[in-house]
Design a protein around this motif. Sequence first.
Motif, mmCIF file in Angstrom:
data_model
loop_
_atom_site.group_PDB
_atom_site.id
_atom_site.type_symbol
_atom_site.label_atom_id
_atom_site.label_comp_id
_atom_site.label_asym_id
_atom_site.label_seq_id
_atom_site.Cartn_x
_atom_site.Cartn_y
_atom_site.Cartn_z
ATOM 1 N N TRP A 49 2.203 -2.242 3.200
ATOM 2 C CA TRP A 49 3.608 -2.630 3.353
ATOM 3 C C TRP A 49 3.847 -3.397 4.649
ATOM 4 N N GLY A 50 3.360 -2.859 5.771
ATOM 5 C CA GLY A 50 3.566 -3.506 7.064
ATOM 6 C C GLY A 50 3.504 -2.493 8.183
ATOM 7 N N TYR A 51 3.292 -2.976 9.413
ATOM 8 C CA TYR A 51 3.196 -2.118 10.596
ATOM 9 C C TYR A 51 2.144 -1.029 10.420
ATOM 10 N N SER A 52 1.078 -1.354 9.709
ATOM 11 C CA SER A 52 0.014 -0.383 9.460
ATOM 12 C C SER A 52 -1.324 -0.966 9.862
ATOM 13 N N SER A 53 -2.313 -0.072 10.036
ATOM 14 C CA SER A 53 -3.629 -0.510 10.509
ATOM 15 C C SER A 53 -4.748 0.106 9.682
ATOM 16 N N LYS A 54 -5.656 -0.769 9.283
ATOM 17 C CA LYS A 54 -6.965 -0.354 8.775
ATOM 18 C C LYS A 54 -7.951 -1.273 9.484
ATOM 19 N N GLY A 55 -8.174 -0.997 10.758
ATOM 20 C CA GLY A 55 -8.801 -1.964 11.636
ATOM 21 C C GLY A 55 -10.313 -1.927 11.684
ATOM 22 N N HIS A 56 -10.945 -1.058 10.890
ATOM 23 C CA HIS A 56 -12.383 -0.856 11.057
ATOM 24 C C HIS A 56 -13.113 -0.960 9.722
ATOM 25 N N GLU A 57 -14.447 -0.766 9.778
ATOM 26 C CA GLU A 57 -15.241 -0.776 8.551
ATOM 27 C C GLU A 57 -14.811 0.360 7.629
ATOM 28 N N GLY A 58 -15.112 0.193 6.355
ATOM 29 C CA GLY A 58 -14.709 1.155 5.342
ATOM 30 C C GLY A 58 -14.047 0.436 4.191
ATOM 31 N N TYR A 59 -13.987 1.086 3.048
ATOM 32 C CA TYR A 59 -13.487 0.451 1.823
ATOM 33 C C TYR A 59 -12.106 0.987 1.448
ATOM 34 N N LEU A 60 -11.206 0.058 1.113
ATOM 35 C CA LEU A 60 -9.892 0.391 0.571
ATOM 36 C C LEU A 60 -9.698 -0.439 -0.680
#
Length: 388
Positions: A239-250
């Motif tokens: 949505w926004g203002y969120s972080s998935k800043g590293h390795e890994g699967y989404l």
Amino acid sequence: MTINLFDDSCWASLRPLTFTRPVADLRIGILTIAEKWSKYLNADFGFQTQDYLSLKFVSKGDANFFINGSICPDENLIYAIHKLNIGETLLKGEIIIAYSADVYDLELAKSLKPIEYIDEFIRIVFPNDIFTHNGTELKKDFELLTKGRTSAKLSATNTFLGDNIFVEEGATAECSIFNSLQGPIYLGKNSQVWESSNIRGSFALGDHSSIKMGAKIYPNTTIGPHSRVGGEINNAVIWGYSSKGHEGYLGNAVLGQWCNIGADSNNSNLKNNYAEVKLWDYEQEHFRETGLQFCGLIMADHAKCGINTMFNTGTVAGVSANIFGSGFPRNFIPDFAWGGAHGFDVYSISKMFETAEKVYARRDLPFDEIEKNILTKVFELTSDLRRF
């Protein structure tokens, strides 16, 4: 024209994502549903939503068109609504699409002159509908936002496969690959794509968001504004203002606002036996069949997970859930739960506020009483789910 977008029964079936917003404030494609209607109709918009949300998501007092916030607009719908007269309701079977009157009253809408709508449209009923229809909506929004406009330019250090890409002013990218042969790529204002990223459209990156070095982004993915992502992402909406800043699967996933995914965390989106995935349903209070073989993580606003978190196929994490530790946590993690596979405790509202104030301060935004009151109400509404 001034419009109010109203919540119907979909507000309940879209929880936990809608605990903190009206249905029309959900993002799918590039824009939120409300922003889509506003641009198509060139209209100011407000919301008719739950009482505890109405101080943040206010209604327009001068509105005379009321539109179902779970429905995504298209050219045919816009044409039908432009033809709608005062005292008429546009219907698709039992679904109220829109009506024109001086007041918001769904019972009144049912008594107005019915106009039957014969075409199909996209309606967001369950959380998984967001990533399921994201590719279609992304292409529609791309056309809506870029028609008649000229894209800004990106650095010659990048490699482009296809030319179906639009870059807003201030967006930058270096030494990355953009493949728009199968779908468009949209980069919002002041967004950044760092070196060695690989992006395959359809894809949208929101204003002031960034993709970290070496990221792998697959089709039908949307990263909303003020977010930072890395690793591997496939058919997901943030949505926004969120972080998935590293390795890994989404993958096959939806993340709300103010979420954080710890380093090397992964979600499964396919069961080992290839069976249909079920998701927790707040309305039915048990797991609902989705009809999907691929379904990953649904994470509501303010939810967070620690490093190396492993989410099973079809996991729902509620508002302000805080997940950590080894092993697979259960497939439904209640709102304001604190823990993991080893068990959960209640994440107290006071401690949650302490964290939220720090998170908002990093973005130079106030964590005000309106936000606190919304989250307090969600805490109260979900208390029965936290029987740890």
